[in-house]
Design an enzyme around this catalytic site. Structure first.
Site, PDB file in Angstrom:
ATOM      1  N   ASP A  30       3.680  10.460 -12.826  1.00  0.00           N
ATOM      2  CA  ASP A  30       4.446   9.891 -11.708  1.00  0.00           C
ATOM      3  C   ASP A  30       5.807  10.570 -11.653  1.00  0.00           C
ATOM      4  OD1 ASP A  30       3.848   7.019 -10.028  1.00  0.00           O
ATOM      5  OD2 ASP A  30       5.864   7.866  -9.893  1.00  0.00           O
ATOM      6  N   LYS A  35       9.395   4.122 -14.106  1.00  0.00           N
ATOM      7  CA  LYS A  35       8.016   3.625 -14.216  1.00  0.00           C
ATOM      8  C   LYS A  35       7.368   4.176 -15.473  1.00  0.00           C
ATOM      9  CE  LYS A  35       6.042   2.572  -9.705  1.00  0.00           C
ATOM     10  NZ  LYS A  35       5.092   2.944  -8.674  1.00  0.00           N
ATOM     11  N   THR A  86      -0.042   7.027   1.157  1.00  0.00           N
ATOM     12  CA  THR A  86      -0.228   7.686   2.457  1.00  0.00           C
ATOM     13  C   THR A  86       0.286   6.715   3.527  1.00  0.00           C
ATOM     14  OG1 THR A  86      -2.512   6.827   2.428  1.00  0.00           O
ATOM     15  CG2 THR A  86      -2.207   9.127   1.826  1.00  0.00           C
ATOM     16  N   THR A 121      -6.223   6.895   0.506  1.00  0.00           N
ATOM     17  CA  THR A 121      -6.885   6.774   1.815  1.00  0.00           C
ATOM     18  C   THR A 121      -6.291   7.825   2.752  1.00  0.00           C
ATOM     19  OG1 THR A 121      -7.120   4.419   1.416  1.00  0.00           O
ATOM     20  CG2 THR A 121      -7.389   5.169   3.698  1.00  0.00           C
ATOM     21  N   LEU A 154     -10.546  -1.245  -4.249  1.00  0.00           N
ATOM     22  CA  LEU A 154     -10.009  -2.413  -4.959  1.00  0.00           C
ATOM     23  C   LEU A 154      -9.078  -3.215  -4.048  1.00  0.00           C
ATOM     24  CD1 LEU A 154      -6.757  -2.004  -5.779  1.00  0.00           C
ATOM     25  CD2 LEU A 154      -7.723  -0.415  -7.387  1.00  0.00           C
ATOM     26  N   ASN A 209     -12.237  -0.911   5.735  1.00  0.00           N
ATOM     27  CA  ASN A 209     -10.984  -1.651   5.909  1.00  0.00           C
ATOM     28  C   ASN A 209     -10.836  -2.176   7.330  1.00  0.00           C
ATOM     29  OD1 ASN A 209     -10.151  -1.463   3.317  1.00  0.00           O
ATOM     30  ND2 ASN A 209      -8.283  -0.315   3.721  1.00  0.00           N
ATOM     31  N   CYS A 261      -2.522  -1.952   3.276  1.00  0.00           N
ATOM     32  CA  CYS A 261      -3.626  -1.142   3.808  1.00  0.00           C
ATOM     33  C   CYS A 261      -4.182  -1.534   5.162  1.00  0.00           C
ATOM     34  CB  CYS A 261      -4.715  -1.038   2.756  1.00  0.00           C
ATOM     35  SG  CYS A 261      -4.128   0.007   1.403  1.00  0.00           S
ATOM     36  N   ARG A 328       4.503  -5.608   1.070  1.00  0.00           N
ATOM     37  CA  ARG A 328       4.298  -4.692   2.190  1.00  0.00           C
ATOM     38  C   ARG A 328       3.574  -5.410   3.334  1.00  0.00           C
ATOM     39  NH1 ARG A 328       2.212   0.576  -1.116  1.00  0.00           N
ATOM     40  NH2 ARG A 328       1.329  -1.013  -2.481  1.00  0.00           N
TER      41      ARG A 328
HETATM   42  N1  LIG Z   1      -2.826  -0.766  -2.795  1.00  0.00           N
HETATM   43  C1  LIG Z   1      -4.125  -0.924  -2.681  1.00  0.00           C
HETATM   44  O1  LIG Z   1      -4.649  -2.021  -2.901  1.00  0.00           O
HETATM   45  C2  LIG Z   1      -5.014   0.200  -2.275  1.00  0.00           C
HETATM   46  C3  LIG Z   1      -4.499   1.411  -1.848  1.00  0.00           C
HETATM   47  N2  LIG Z   1      -5.324   2.421  -1.438  1.00  0.00           N
HETATM   48  C4  LIG Z   1      -4.766   3.719  -1.038  1.00  0.00           C
HETATM   49  O2  LIG Z   1      -4.348   4.405  -2.227  1.00  0.00           O
HETATM   50  C5  LIG Z   1      -3.153   5.158  -2.002  1.00  0.00           C
HETATM   51  C6  LIG Z   1      -2.075   4.723  -2.967  1.00  0.00           C
HETATM   52  O3  LIG Z   1      -1.737   3.388  -2.700  1.00  0.00           O
HETATM   53  P1  LIG Z   1      -0.855   2.524  -3.727  1.00  0.00           P
HETATM   54  O4  LIG Z   1      -1.422   2.674  -5.078  1.00  0.00           O
HETATM   55  O5  LIG Z   1      -0.727   1.170  -3.127  1.00  0.00           O
HETATM   56  O6  LIG Z   1       0.530   3.317  -3.637  1.00  0.00           O
HETATM   57  P2  LIG Z   1       1.911   3.025  -4.383  1.00  0.00           P
HETATM   58  O7  LIG Z   1       2.971   3.273  -3.387  1.00  0.00           O
HETATM   59  O8  LIG Z   1       1.834   1.712  -5.089  1.00  0.00           O
HETATM   60  O9  LIG Z   1       1.963   4.168  -5.514  1.00  0.00           O
HETATM   61  C7  LIG Z   1       2.130   5.520  -5.271  1.00  0.00           C
HETATM   62  C8  LIG Z   1       2.768   6.153  -6.518  1.00  0.00           C
HETATM   63  O10 LIG Z   1       2.771   7.571  -6.367  1.00  0.00           O
HETATM   64  C9  LIG Z   1       3.972   8.071  -6.945  1.00  0.00           C
HETATM   65  N3  LIG Z   1       4.217   9.437  -6.469  1.00  0.00           N
HETATM   66  C10 LIG Z   1       4.760   9.864  -5.305  1.00  0.00           C
HETATM   67  N4  LIG Z   1       4.801  11.214  -5.277  1.00  0.00           N
HETATM   68  C11 LIG Z   1       4.256  11.663  -6.431  1.00  0.00           C
HETATM   69  C12 LIG Z   1       4.008  12.947  -6.991  1.00  0.00           C
HETATM   70  N5  LIG Z   1       4.337  14.063  -6.348  1.00  0.00           N
HETATM   71  N6  LIG Z   1       3.431  13.008  -8.193  1.00  0.00           N
HETATM   72  C13 LIG Z   1       3.097  11.888  -8.889  1.00  0.00           C
HETATM   73  N7  LIG Z   1       3.317  10.645  -8.405  1.00  0.00           N
HETATM   74  C14 LIG Z   1       3.885  10.536  -7.199  1.00  0.00           C
HETATM   75  C15 LIG Z   1       5.016   7.033  -6.559  1.00  0.00           C
HETATM   76  O11 LIG Z   1       6.172   7.109  -7.379  1.00  0.00           O
HETATM   77  C16 LIG Z   1       4.209   5.734  -6.763  1.00  0.00           C
HETATM   78  O12 LIG Z   1       4.354   5.255  -8.080  1.00  0.00           O
HETATM   79  C17 LIG Z   1      -2.838   4.957  -0.518  1.00  0.00           C
HETATM   80  O13 LIG Z   1      -3.429   5.988   0.212  1.00  0.00           O
HETATM   81  C18 LIG Z   1      -3.521   3.644  -0.186  1.00  0.00           C
HETATM   82  O14 LIG Z   1      -3.866   3.551   1.173  1.00  0.00           O
HETATM   83  C19 LIG Z   1      -6.695   2.293  -1.463  1.00  0.00           C
HETATM   84  C20 LIG Z   1      -7.264   1.115  -1.904  1.00  0.00           C
HETATM   85  C21 LIG Z   1      -6.469  -0.015  -2.354  1.00  0.00           C
HETATM   86  O1  LIG Z   2      -7.451  -0.293   1.062  1.00  0.00           O
HETATM   87  C1  LIG Z   2      -6.884  -1.214   0.524  1.00  0.00           C
HETATM   88  O2  LIG Z   2      -5.702  -1.214   0.188  1.00  0.00           O
HETATM   89  C2  LIG Z   2      -7.574  -2.492   0.213  1.00  0.00           C
HETATM   90  O3  LIG Z   2      -7.274  -3.404   1.306  1.00  0.00           O
HETATM   91  C3  LIG Z   2      -7.771  -4.728   1.135  1.00  0.00           C
HETATM   92  O4  LIG Z   2      -7.228  -5.318  -0.041  1.00  0.00           O
HETATM   93  P1  LIG Z   2      -5.795  -6.061  -0.041  1.00  0.00           P
HETATM   94  O5  LIG Z   2      -4.956  -5.584   1.094  1.00  0.00           O
HETATM   95  O6  LIG Z   2      -5.263  -5.921  -1.408  1.00  0.00           O
HETATM   96  O7  LIG Z   2      -6.080  -7.622   0.146  1.00  0.00           O
HETATM   97  P2  LIG Z   2      -7.135  -8.533   0.944  1.00  0.00           P
HETATM   98  O8  LIG Z   2      -7.569  -9.587   0.039  1.00  0.00           O
HETATM   99  O9  LIG Z   2      -8.171  -7.743   1.623  1.00  0.00           O
HETATM  100  O10 LIG Z   2      -6.188  -9.205   2.029  1.00  0.00           O
HETATM  101  C4  LIG Z   2      -5.539  -8.453   3.032  1.00  0.00           C
HETATM  102  C5  LIG Z   2      -4.867  -9.386   4.018  1.00  0.00           C
HETATM  103  O11 LIG Z   2      -5.840 -10.083   4.788  1.00  0.00           O
HETATM  104  C6  LIG Z   2      -5.574 -11.475   4.769  1.00  0.00           C
HETATM  105  N1  LIG Z   2      -6.858 -12.212   4.868  1.00  0.00           N
HETATM  106  C7  LIG Z   2      -7.891 -11.900   4.035  1.00  0.00           C
HETATM  107  C8  LIG Z   2      -9.098 -12.558   4.142  1.00  0.00           C
HETATM  108  C9  LIG Z   2      -9.261 -13.554   5.120  1.00  0.00           C
HETATM  109  O12 LIG Z   2     -10.336 -14.178   5.288  1.00  0.00           O
HETATM  110  N2  LIG Z   2      -8.215 -13.830   5.937  1.00  0.00           N
HETATM  111  C10 LIG Z   2      -7.012 -13.186   5.830  1.00  0.00           C
HETATM  112  O13 LIG Z   2      -6.067 -13.475   6.608  1.00  0.00           O
HETATM  113  C11 LIG Z   2      -4.839 -11.727   3.459  1.00  0.00           C
HETATM  114  O14 LIG Z   2      -4.067 -12.896   3.525  1.00  0.00           O
HETATM  115  C12 LIG Z   2      -4.003 -10.468   3.360  1.00  0.00           C
HETATM  116  O15 LIG Z   2      -2.810 -10.608   4.089  1.00  0.00           O
HETATM  117  C13 LIG Z   2      -9.303  -4.658   0.936  1.00  0.00           C
HETATM  118  O16 LIG Z   2      -9.803  -5.969   0.673  1.00  0.00           O
HETATM  119  C14 LIG Z   2      -9.685  -3.705  -0.197  1.00  0.00           C
HETATM  120  O17 LIG Z   2     -11.098  -3.589  -0.271  1.00  0.00           O
HETATM  121  C15 LIG Z   2      -9.071  -2.334   0.080  1.00  0.00           C
HETATM  122  O18 LIG Z   2      -9.365  -1.433  -0.964  1.00  0.00           O
END
Ligand SMILES: NC(=O)C1=CN([C@@H]2O[C@H](COP(=O)(O)OP(=O)(O)OC[C@H]3O[C@@H](n4cnc5c(N)ncnc54)[C@H](O)[C@@H]3O)[C@@H](O)[C@H]2O)C=CC1
Ligand SMILES: O=C(O)[C@H]1O[C@H](OP(=O)(O)OP(=O)(O)OC[C@H]2O[C@@H](n3ccc(=O)[nH]c3=O)[C@H](O)[C@@H]2O)[C@H](O)[C@@H](O)[C@@H]1O
EC number: 1.1.1.22
Length: 437
Positions: A30, A35, A86, A121, A154, A209, A261, A328
């Site tokens: 990172d 961190k 992203t 993503t 996740l 999504n 997301c 967020r």
């Molecule tokens: N948050 C979630 O639940 C999910 C997120 N995603 C996707 O995964 C991606 C990441 O999301 P998050 O984990 O939430 O992001 P985040 O914002 O929590 O973490 C990103 C990390 O990358 C680091 N970073 C930035 N530039 C860097 C570099 N050049 N080298 C190494 N580290 C660097 C940042 O300091 C930060 O710690 C996004 O595209 C998101 O859409 C997909 C599924 C679930």
């Molecule tokens: O790409 C991502 O980041 C992720 O986005 C969501 O996960 P997340 O955003 O962590 O949480 P969710 O549980 O899906 O809830 C998202 C939002 O929808 C709302 N929600 C969810 C379910 C529902 O029935 N109604 C509702 O209003 C929640 O309150 C929350 O604000 C997806 O569930 C994951 O599969 C995906 O990987």
């Protein structure tokens, strides 16, 4: 296998820790030194159930390392997983600058053949650009660097469980070797693997999504109609849930979807469609419904009140969903901003997201109102003129209807998550409003 994960957010860190748990040698890179220091000491920079325990175990076993030194880390791993952000740009498109930076860092430092796996993503076709970009900047032109897509599914709050027990692993590759390597990496997880080409894998992530976001917006749309027509959305959702073709999940009406997301991925797909001359009307509708839904509760309350000026407003729940400290796109932000603009004196409670919220809204005067925070739900409710519920934390669910009546100056509650029974609230003497009933 020797793996590197770039980016230690929700996706990167959880992936890295789970790969180590399954026996791989993992280095998490990172750019954020703070961190990295925290993680080295076994502390997780994010709130995720079970994560710290796995971090400590794998740190101790010597399988999990953290560094800001990407030059050394990118030299000779078998695969590098990219999990950087992203985020959304003002026009709705995805910002790929973090991905580009990592690609360049890999290209300039890699010293052996390697598979680069995009977990973030990304818009459909990005993997093609990533491959070209790495080729353009590659210092050692003789190396074979291939790119694969491996989107993450996740959900925050259950990230570790979702990774170790994922419904499926999607892998998008353009060669048998890349597919073989990814299958080997995931072999210890013993999970179903669905293999396809890179563009289909990238699209699968958005399609999932956006479908879930659409499902939520559909339920919110129906909920709003229920309210006008005398039906109860909770009963309607229950009735729908028995139909296996519809399913029981993601039928919960409320104040709209937030998080890092759904809001960005709906807008990003809408943008991608627009770019190729196609209107994705279903997703556009989901985005529009959600935009209105987020503040529907505030406007409902506004119609009941003459003014919010100098009213004590109890806010229960700040995180975009329970189980996370992430803010967020949390609906609480839009509603609190409106309340402060209208002169409310807010006392807010959240079991884990309060410190993050303080960074956005420091304690004190904001606009025409004020905001302060408390660790006690009772303190927030004491002498309040009105209460808003924005997150369905179990601590908030546990509050008894009588407590609202006893503590509040005016027992008036607006529940954005439908966590209380309207009949019980009424019986306790609480004027109670929720969504779609
Ligand atoms: N948050 C979630 O639940 C999910 C997120 N995603 C996707 O995964 C991606 C990441 O999301 P998050 O984990 O939430 O992001 P985040 O914002 O929590 O973490 C990103 C990390 O990358 C680091 N970073 C930035 N530039 C860097 C570099 N050049 N080298 C190494 N580290 C660097 C940042 O300091 C930060 O710690 C996004 O595209 C998101 O859409 C997909 C599924 C679930
Ligand atoms: O790409 C991502 O980041 C992720 O986005 C969501 O996960 P997340 O955003 O962590 O949480 P969710 O549980 O899906 O809830 C998202 C939002 O929808 C709302 N929600 C969810 C379910 C529902 O029935 N109604 C509702 O209003 C929640 O309150 C929350 O604000 C997806 O569930 C994951 O599969 C995906 O990987």
């Amino acid at each position: 296998m020797k793996l590197v994960v770039a980016g230690t957010g929700y996706v990167g860190l959880v992936a890295g820790v789970c790969f180590a748990e399954k026996g791989h040698d993992v280095t998490c890179v990172d750019v954020d030194e703070n961190k990295v220091k925290l993680m080295e000491s076994g502390v997780s920079p994010i709130y995720e159930d079970g994560l710290e325990e796995l971090m400590k175990r794998n740190n101790a076993a010597g399988r999990l390392h953290y560094t800001t030194d990407y030059k050394s880390a990118y030299k000779d791993p078998d695969a590098i997983f990219i999990g950087v952000g992203t985020p959304e740009q003002p026009d709705g498109s995805a910002n790929l600058s973090y991905i580009a930076t990592v690609c360049r860092q890999i290209a300039e430092n890699v010293e052996k053949d390697c598979l680069v796996v995009v977990k973030s993503t990304v818009p459909v076709g990005t993997n093609d650009h990533v491959e070209q970009f790495i080729k353009d900047f590659l210092v050692r032109k003789e190396l074979h660097i291939e790119v694969a897509s491996n989107p993450e599914f996740l959900a925050q709050g259950s990230a570790v469980h979702d990774t170790l027990h994922a419904a499926r692993i999607i892998i998008g590759t353009e060669s048998e070797e890349a597919e073989k390597l990814l299958r080997e990496i995931y072999e210890p997880f013993q999970l179903p693997i669905v293999a396809m080409n890179r563009r289909s894998a990238e699209m699968t992530k958005y399609a999932c999504n956006d479908f879930l976001a659409l499902k939520i917006s559909y339920m919110n749309d129906i909920a709003n109609l229920c309210e006008k027509i005398g039906a109860n959305i909770e009963d309607v959702a229950k009735g729908m849930s028995y139909d296996a073709r519809i399913g029981a999940n993601f039928l919960k009406a409320g104040i709209g979807y937030g998080g890092s997301c759904f809001p960005k991925d709906t807008k990003a797909l809408k943008f991608q469609a627009h770019k190729v001359g196609y209107r994705l009307r279903t997703v556009e509708a989901a985005v529009d419904v959600n935009a209105d839904q987020k503040t529907a509760l505030f406007y409902k309350a506004s119609n009941r009140m003459i003014s919010f000026e100098h009213l004590k407003v109890a806010v229960l729940g700040l995180a975009f969903k329970p189980g996370t400290d992430d803010l967020r796109e949390a609906p609480s932000i839009d509603n609190i901003a409106l309340l402060l603009k209208n002169g409310a004196d807010i006392v807010a409670y959240d079991p884990v997201a309060m410190n993050n919220f303080k960074k956005k809204f420091p304690e004190g005067v904001v606009e025409k109102g004020t905001i302060s925070y408390t660790n006690q739900i009772e303190e927030a409710l004491k002498d309040a003129n009105i209460c808003f519920i924005f997150t369905e934390w179990k601590e908030i669910r546990k509050v008894k209807p009588e407590t609202f009546k006893q503590l509040m100056r005016t027992p008036l509650a607006y529940d954005g998550r439908n966590i209380f029974d309207p009949e019980k609230m009424k019986a306790a003497g609480v004027e109670y409003y929720s969504i779609g009933r």
